[in-house]
Design an enzyme around this catalytic site. Structure first.
Site, PDB file in Angstrom:
ATOM      1  N   THR A  61       0.848  -1.200   0.000  1.00  0.00           N
ATOM      2  CA  THR A  61       0.000   0.000   0.000  1.00  0.00           C
ATOM      3  C   THR A  61       0.880   1.245   0.000  1.00  0.00           C
ATOM      4  OG1 THR A  61      -1.749  -1.160   1.181  1.00  0.00           O
ATOM      5  CG2 THR A  61      -1.788   1.246   1.297  1.00  0.00           C
ATOM      6  N   ASN A 141      -5.223  -9.530  -7.753  1.00  0.00           N
ATOM      7  CA  ASN A 141      -5.336 -10.268  -6.492  1.00  0.00           C
ATOM      8  C   ASN A 141      -6.621 -11.080  -6.384  1.00  0.00           C
ATOM      9  OD1 ASN A 141      -5.969  -7.392  -6.520  1.00  0.00           O
ATOM     10  ND2 ASN A 141      -6.805  -7.699  -4.490  1.00  0.00           N
ATOM     11  N   GLN A 169       1.263  -9.532  -5.906  1.00  0.00           N
ATOM     12  CA  GLN A 169       0.795 -10.912  -6.027  1.00  0.00           C
ATOM     13  C   GLN A 169       1.742 -11.810  -6.825  1.00  0.00           C
ATOM     14  OE1 GLN A 169      -2.025 -12.416  -4.795  1.00  0.00           O
ATOM     15  NE2 GLN A 169      -2.625 -10.590  -3.668  1.00  0.00           N
ATOM     16  N   THR A 227      12.514   5.125  11.208  1.00  0.00           N
ATOM     17  CA  THR A 227      13.410   4.017  11.571  1.00  0.00           C
ATOM     18  C   THR A 227      12.950   2.735  10.896  1.00  0.00           C
ATOM     19  OG1 THR A 227      13.805   5.078  13.691  1.00  0.00           O
ATOM     20  CG2 THR A 227      14.375   2.735  13.530  1.00  0.00           C
ATOM     21  N   CYS A 313      -9.214  -6.875   1.476  1.00  0.00           N
ATOM     22  CA  CYS A 313      -9.277  -5.469   1.862  1.00  0.00           C
ATOM     23  C   CYS A 313     -10.684  -4.913   1.677  1.00  0.00           C
ATOM     24  CB  CYS A 313      -8.297  -4.666   1.007  1.00  0.00           C
ATOM     25  SG  CYS A 313      -6.827  -5.584   0.610  1.00  0.00           S
TER      26      CYS A 313
END
Ligand SMILES: Cc1ncc(COP(=O)(O)O)c(C=O)c1O
Length: 368
Positions: A61, A141, A169, A227, A313
């Site tokens: 994403t 997907n 995918q 980080t 999703c």
């Protein structure tokens, strides 16, 4: 996954080696070395030229946002044109929409045929002098269809248009070779290839201009401040390493299990149709429309089967999948569609159990 893989992830970051890779001391240097190894492993998986072409992100994403917004805005801060397809993952569609809503861009979403394939000529037909980016997913997907990216690259490259692909995918099937496909940017997600969740990467071909989408730190060569998630990156690298060093590449085995399941279900439930391209699709993908059933009800009755009704999703939105309607399914057909995934750990016994006729009582009762 192997014990070695699990031990590698636990050691880095969670147990003894917990340094911040940006720190100059010994713990930091150990973490930085572990990231370098992982970067090399991901580089090898996608066929990139060198490690500097890999930027770690929190997943596909984020990689999609960095690619779409970062590449478009680097070329043209305002008023450009971008092209994508109607079957992209929502992360790409949302990133494209952001360019329209906030940066004065125009957007063309190219349609697909009944197999979910984009025709390169349809891409060529919508380009204009303001087009800065084309984003076409490598494999879908939901229905698994693979796109002809190399043919699309032949159209975009001579015009200097950046070509991005969401390869979340396909990378785990060993199908992604960025040089062969001719893409400039490719998004990856570790959990799609048996790595940890919450980590991914963007492949950025050397020389491709990108504007960072988050600031406040110089990590990842300034392209992704924050980080780095060392244990997840190490796990991602280890998972890709297992794929590139596989003694027996699993796609052929996975494809034969998928075909066995497909044949069994088609023979058991007449009227069932398979979605996606008959041959050019992910080896482990099986999207089936079983007429006369409500897929969500069927899944409630099959607690032992890890299938889904659409994109994970989208689950819970209640809306039929935009991918299934784009390939021409009606809303009722989309609601009667199940997606079964066959993976590295699936066995022939799993397939036989999943295909057992008694497990599809609703479809049988529907007189099919
Ligand atoms: C094609 C595709 N793109 C993007 C994503 C999002 O990936 P991530 O969960 O790593 O953000 C997914 C995940 O389902 C996907 O299948």
């Amino acid at each position: 996954m192997s014990g070695r893989y699990e031990r590698t992830c636990v050691t880095h970051g969670f147990a003894s080696e917990y340094g911040n890779p940006s720190s100059p001391h010994i713990c930091g240097r150990t973490a930085a070395r572990a990231i370098r190894t992982a970067r090399r492993q991901v580089t090898d998986l996608v066929g990139a030229k060198n490690e500097l072409e890999i930027v770690f992100t929190s997943g596909a994403t984020e990689a999609n946002h960095l690619a779409v917004l970062g590449a478009a805005l680097a070329v043209r801060p305002h008023g450009g044109h971008i092209v994508t397809t109607v079957i992209e993952h929502k992360a790409v569609l949302a990133a494209c929409q952001r360019l329209v809503d906030h940066h004065g861009y125009t957007l063309t979403r190219v349609g697909v045929d009944a197999h979910g394939r984009v025709h390169p000529a349809d891409i060529a037909a919508v380009l204009n002098p303001n087009t800065v980016l084309v984003s076409v997913m490598h494999a879908n997907n939901e229905i698994g269809t693979l796109q002809r990216l190399a043919a699309i690259a032949e159209i975009t490259a001579p015009r200097g248009i950046v070509l991005h692909t969401d390869a979340a995918q396909s990378a785990g099937c060993g199908l992604l070779d960025v040089a062969e496909l001719g893409v400039d940017l490719a998004s990856l997600s570790a959990h799609k290839l048996h790595g940890p969740k919450g980590i991914g990467a963007l492949y950025i071909r050397g020389g491709t201009r990108i504007t960072a989408q988050q600031a406040g730190g110089g990590q990842e060569r300034g392209l992704r401040a924050g980080t780095p998630n060392v244990p997840a990156i190490v796990g991602f690298g280890a998972a890709t390493h297992l794929i590139t060093t596989d003694a027996v590449p699993p796609p052929a085995r996975i494809r034969s299990l998928r075909d066995r399941l497909q044949d069994r279900i088609l023979a058991t439930i007449p009227g069932t149709t398979v979605n996606g391209h008959p041959h050019r699709r992910l080896p482990g993908n099986l999207s089936l429309t079983l007429p006369g059933i409500e897929a969500t009800d069927l899944l409630d009755r099959l607690p032992g089967i890890a299938a889904s009704t659409g994109s994970a999703c989208n689950t819970g939105s209640g809306e039929p999948s935009h991918v299934l309607t784009a390939i021409g399914l009606t809303r009722d057909q989309a609601r009667a569609t199940l997606r079964l995934g066959i993976g590295r750990t699936t066995t022939a016994t799993d397939i036989d159990q999943a295909a057992h006729a008694e497990r599809f009582p609703e479809a049988r009762r529907g007189g099919l």
